[in-house]
Design a protein around this motif. Structure first.
Motif, PDB file in Angstrom:
ATOM      1  N   LEU A 161       0.856  -1.171   0.000  1.00 39.69           N
ATOM      2  CA  LEU A 161       0.000   0.000   0.000  1.00 39.69           C
ATOM      3  C   LEU A 161       0.896   1.225   0.000  1.00 39.69           C
ATOM      4  O   LEU A 161       1.793   1.339   0.837  1.00 39.69           O
ATOM      5  N   VAL A 162       0.654   2.141  -0.917  1.00 36.28           N
ATOM      6  CA  VAL A 162       1.480   3.329  -1.044  1.00 36.28           C
ATOM      7  C   VAL A 162       0.598   4.567  -1.002  1.00 36.28           C
ATOM      8  O   VAL A 162      -0.216   4.784  -1.909  1.00 36.28           O
ATOM      9  N   GLU A 163       0.772   5.378   0.042  1.00 31.86           N
ATOM     10  CA  GLU A 163       0.017   6.616   0.179  1.00 31.86           C
ATOM     11  C   GLU A 163       0.732   7.755  -0.537  1.00 31.86           C
ATOM     12  O   GLU A 163       1.956   7.773  -0.630  1.00 31.86           O
ATOM     13  N   SER A 164      -0.055   8.723  -0.982  1.00 33.39           N
ATOM     14  CA  SER A 164       0.491   9.922  -1.582  1.00 33.39           C
ATOM     15  C   SER A 164      -0.515  11.055  -1.424  1.00 33.39           C
ATOM     16  O   SER A 164      -1.670  10.825  -1.090  1.00 33.39           O
ATOM     17  N   GLY A 165      -0.065  12.275  -1.660  1.00 31.93           N
ATOM     18  CA  GLY A 165      -0.952  13.422  -1.640  1.00 31.93           C
ATOM     19  C   GLY A 165      -0.846  14.305  -0.422  1.00 31.93           C
ATOM     20  O   GLY A 165      -1.483  15.364  -0.365  1.00 31.93           O
ATOM     21  N   GLY A 166      -0.059  13.904   0.561  1.00 34.60           N
ATOM     22  CA  GLY A 166       0.108  14.724   1.738  1.00 34.60           C
ATOM     23  C   GLY A 166       0.937  15.955   1.452  1.00 34.60           C
ATOM     24  O   GLY A 166       1.539  16.095   0.387  1.00 34.60           O
ATOM     25  N   GLY A 167       0.957  16.860   2.415  1.00 28.04           N
ATOM     26  CA  GLY A 167       1.719  18.077   2.257  1.00 28.04           C
ATOM     27  C   GLY A 167       1.300  19.130   3.246  1.00 28.04           C
ATOM     28  O   GLY A 167       0.613  18.850   4.231  1.00 28.04           O
ATOM     29  N   LEU A 168       1.723  20.350   2.982  1.00 27.85           N
ATOM     30  CA  LEU A 168       1.419  21.498   3.825  1.00 27.85           C
ATOM     31  C   LEU A 168       0.264  22.282   3.227  1.00 27.85           C
ATOM     32  O   LEU A 168       0.281  22.610   2.033  1.00 27.85           O
ATOM     33  N   VAL A 169      -0.729  22.576   4.049  1.00 26.69           N
ATOM     34  CA  VAL A 169      -1.891  23.323   3.592  1.00 26.69           C
ATOM     35  C   VAL A 169      -2.327  24.284   4.691  1.00 26.69           C
ATOM     36  O   VAL A 169      -2.139  24.013   5.881  1.00 26.69           O
ATOM     37  N   GLN A 170      -2.896  25.412   4.294  1.00 26.47           N
ATOM     38  CA  GLN A 170      -3.393  26.384   5.258  1.00 26.47           C
ATOM     39  C   GLN A 170      -4.738  25.958   5.825  1.00 26.47           C
ATOM     40  O   GLN A 170      -5.480  25.215   5.183  1.00 26.47           O
ATOM     41  N   PRO A 171      -5.064  26.401   7.035  1.00 27.25           N
ATOM     42  CA  PRO A 171      -6.391  26.110   7.575  1.00 27.25           C
ATOM     43  C   PRO A 171      -7.481  26.532   6.603  1.00 27.25           C
ATOM     44  O   PRO A 171      -7.419  27.600   6.002  1.00 27.25           O
ATOM     45  N   GLY A 172      -8.480  25.667   6.466  1.00 20.09           N
ATOM     46  CA  GLY A 172      -9.553  25.910   5.519  1.00 20.09           C
ATOM     47  C   GLY A 172      -9.296  25.357   4.133  1.00 20.09           C
ATOM     48  O   GLY A 172     -10.213  25.326   3.304  1.00 20.09           O
ATOM     49  N   GLY A 173      -8.090  24.910   3.890  1.00 20.30           N
ATOM     50  CA  GLY A 173      -7.730  24.369   2.595  1.00 20.30           C
ATOM     51  C   GLY A 173      -8.124  22.917   2.433  1.00 20.30           C
ATOM     52  O   GLY A 173      -8.744  22.322   3.316  1.00 20.30           O
TER      53      GLY A 173
END
Length: 116
Positions: free
Chosen positions: A4-16
């Motif tokens: 299983l390989v996850e992707s798509g994480g990162g840094l986002v601002q509140p409300g994003g």
């Protein structure tokens, strides 16, 4: 062989928003229930959302109305659409494949950081 390989994480601002993906290989993906869990520093891993092989979903109270779990069996992928993100959503998010044997499979995790 099963991965299983996850992707798509990162840094986002509140409300994003972010959309996480979990791609499975080496198994008949459509037969299994899948889930997303998360673990923040110093805290226990907690369930975020689950989806059965038939498409029924369940969510933690903390994410109801904001997150949506879905699956595309043709792509062997489960998704977590995350909207209206809050700082308390910051965690490592893990994909889980549920097996009746009790030997569930987990991905390596992807970091989600919600911060201004």
């Amino acid at each position: 062989q099963v991965q299983l390989v996850e992707s798509g994480g990162g840094l986002v601002q509140p409300g994003g928003s972010l959309r996480l993906s979990c791609a499975a290989s080496g198994t008949i993906f459509s037969l299994y229930a899948m889930g997303w869990h998360r673990q923040a520093p110093g805290k226990q891993r907690e369930l975020v959302a689950t989806i059965t092989s038939g498409g029924s979903t369940n969510y933690a109270d903390s994410v109801k109305g904001r997150f949506t779990i879905s699956r595309d069996n043709a792509k062997n992928t489960v998704y977590l659409q995350m909207n209206s993100l809050k700082p308390e959503d910051t965690a490592v998010y893990y994909c889980r494949l549920v097996r009746s044997s009790g030997y569930d499979l987990w991905g390596q995790g992807t970091q989600v950081t919600v911060s201004s």
